[in-house]
Design a protein around this motif. Structure first.
Motif, PDB file in Angstrom:
ATOM      1  N   LEU A   1     -35.649 -28.525  -2.499  1.00  0.00           N
ATOM      2  CA  LEU A   1     -35.112 -27.838  -1.318  1.00  0.00           C
ATOM      3  C   LEU A   1     -35.966 -26.654  -0.878  1.00  0.00           C
ATOM      4  N   ALA A   2     -37.192 -26.557  -1.368  1.00  0.00           N
ATOM      5  CA  ALA A   2     -38.042 -25.385  -1.099  1.00  0.00           C
ATOM      6  C   ALA A   2     -38.256 -25.157   0.394  1.00  0.00           C
ATOM      7  N   ASP A   3     -38.459 -26.201   1.161  1.00  0.00           N
ATOM      8  CA  ASP A   3     -38.742 -26.051   2.587  1.00  0.00           C
ATOM      9  C   ASP A   3     -37.503 -26.177   3.464  1.00  0.00           C
ATOM     10  N   THR A   4     -36.335 -26.246   2.846  1.00  0.00           N
ATOM     11  CA  THR A   4     -35.082 -26.391   3.584  1.00  0.00           C
ATOM     12  C   THR A   4     -34.615 -25.020   4.069  1.00  0.00           C
ATOM     13  N   PRO A   5     -34.136 -24.935   5.304  1.00  0.00           N
ATOM     14  CA  PRO A   5     -33.591 -23.641   5.773  1.00  0.00           C
ATOM     15  C   PRO A   5     -32.451 -23.162   4.872  1.00  0.00           C
ATOM     16  N   VAL A   6     -32.302 -21.853   4.778  1.00  0.00           N
ATOM     17  CA  VAL A   6     -31.353 -21.248   3.848  1.00  0.00           C
ATOM     18  C   VAL A   6     -29.925 -21.753   4.065  1.00  0.00           C
ATOM     19  N   VAL A   7     -29.491 -21.837   5.317  1.00  0.00           N
ATOM     20  CA  VAL A   7     -28.115 -22.267   5.584  1.00  0.00           C
ATOM     21  C   VAL A   7     -27.916 -23.713   5.142  1.00  0.00           C
ATOM     22  N   LEU A   8     -28.857 -24.590   5.440  1.00  0.00           N
ATOM     23  CA  LEU A   8     -28.744 -25.994   5.026  1.00  0.00           C
ATOM     24  C   LEU A   8     -28.805 -26.112   3.503  1.00  0.00           C
ATOM     25  N   ARG A   9     -29.676 -25.337   2.877  1.00  0.00           N
ATOM     26  CA  ARG A   9     -29.774 -25.337   1.411  1.00  0.00           C
ATOM     27  C   ARG A   9     -28.440 -24.885   0.801  1.00  0.00           C
ATOM     28  N   THR A  10     -27.819 -23.875   1.385  1.00  0.00           N
ATOM     29  CA  THR A  10     -26.525 -23.390   0.905  1.00  0.00           C
ATOM     30  C   THR A  10     -25.460 -24.465   1.042  1.00  0.00           C
ATOM     31  N   VAL A  11     -25.441 -25.160   2.168  1.00  0.00           N
ATOM     32  CA  VAL A  11     -24.472 -26.249   2.389  1.00  0.00           C
ATOM     33  C   VAL A  11     -24.672 -27.355   1.354  1.00  0.00           C
ATOM     34  N   ILE A  12     -25.899 -27.723   1.093  1.00  0.00           N
ATOM     35  CA  ILE A  12     -26.188 -28.797   0.123  1.00  0.00           C
ATOM     36  C   ILE A  12     -25.752 -28.383  -1.278  1.00  0.00           C
ATOM     37  N   VAL A  13     -26.131 -27.176  -1.700  1.00  0.00           N
ATOM     38  CA  VAL A  13     -25.787 -26.715  -3.042  1.00  0.00           C
ATOM     39  C   VAL A  13     -24.272 -26.565  -3.180  1.00  0.00           C
ATOM     40  N   ALA A  14     -23.619 -26.025  -2.174  1.00  0.00           N
ATOM     41  CA  ALA A  14     -22.157 -25.865  -2.233  1.00  0.00           C
ATOM     42  C   ALA A  14     -21.452 -27.218  -2.267  1.00  0.00           C
ATOM     43  N   THR A  15     -21.979 -28.187  -1.521  1.00  0.00           N
ATOM     44  CA  THR A  15     -21.378 -29.524  -1.500  1.00  0.00           C
ATOM     45  C   THR A  15     -21.460 -30.192  -2.871  1.00  0.00           C
ATOM     46  N   ILE A  16     -22.480 -29.895  -3.614  1.00  0.00           N
ATOM     47  CA  ILE A  16     -22.610 -30.431  -4.977  1.00  0.00           C
ATOM     48  C   ILE A  16     -21.797 -29.588  -5.964  1.00  0.00           C
ATOM     49  N   ALA A  17     -21.826 -28.266  -5.785  1.00  0.00           N
ATOM     50  CA  ALA A  17     -21.206 -27.360  -6.761  1.00  0.00           C
ATOM     51  C   ALA A  17     -19.678 -27.392  -6.736  1.00  0.00           C
ATOM     52  N   VAL A  18     -19.084 -27.459  -5.554  1.00  0.00           N
ATOM     53  CA  VAL A  18     -17.621 -27.363  -5.463  1.00  0.00           C
ATOM     54  C   VAL A  18     -16.916 -28.467  -6.254  1.00  0.00           C
ATOM     55  N   PRO A  19     -17.288 -29.753  -6.102  1.00  0.00           N
ATOM     56  CA  PRO A  19     -16.618 -30.777  -6.924  1.00  0.00           C
ATOM     57  C   PRO A  19     -16.865 -30.602  -8.426  1.00  0.00           C
ATOM     58  N   ILE A  20     -18.065 -30.176  -8.797  1.00  0.00           N
ATOM     59  CA  ILE A  20     -18.348 -29.943 -10.218  1.00  0.00           C
ATOM     60  C   ILE A  20     -17.417 -28.874 -10.772  1.00  0.00           C
ATOM     61  N   VAL A  21     -17.275 -27.785 -10.022  1.00  0.00           N
ATOM     62  CA  VAL A  21     -16.425 -26.680 -10.471  1.00  0.00           C
ATOM     63  C   VAL A  21     -14.953 -27.084 -10.464  1.00  0.00           C
TER      64      VAL A  21
END
Length: 86
Positions: free
Chosen positions: A44-64
């Motif tokens: 995700l290095a070249d991904t914009p911050v907002v999109l990177r946040t959406v992707i990480v949150a989409t993965i993190a929320v179900p895990i948590v």
């Protein structure tokens, strides 16, 4: 079977206080976000911050919510059950 006070099942564990719940969420979220950010950083290095946040949150929320929080609630219940009655 005779009723033995030493072998009675403890009553239900009350829900966590808002402070306990905040700590439990923090204990679940911080390591999850750290692992995801480190693990996905090159992808995700070249991904914009907002999109990177959406992707990480989409993965993190179900895990948590489905993986870590139920385990933390069970751990809390076991710890409280081991304490002597007040």
């Amino acid at each position: 079977m005779p009723s033995d006070p030493g072998h009675q099942r403890p009553g239900p564990v009350p829900p966590p206080s808002k402070h306990q719940l905040a700590l439990m969420i923090w204990l679940a979220v911080l390591p999850t976000l750290t692992v995801l950010n480190v693990g996905l950083s090159s992808l995700l290095a070249d991904t914009p911050v907002v999109l990177r946040t959406v992707i990480v949150a989409t993965i993190a929320v179900p895990i948590v919510m489905y993986g870590l929080m139920p385990r933390l609630h069970r751990l809390r219940a076991r710890l409280l059950a081991r304490q002597p009655a007040r």
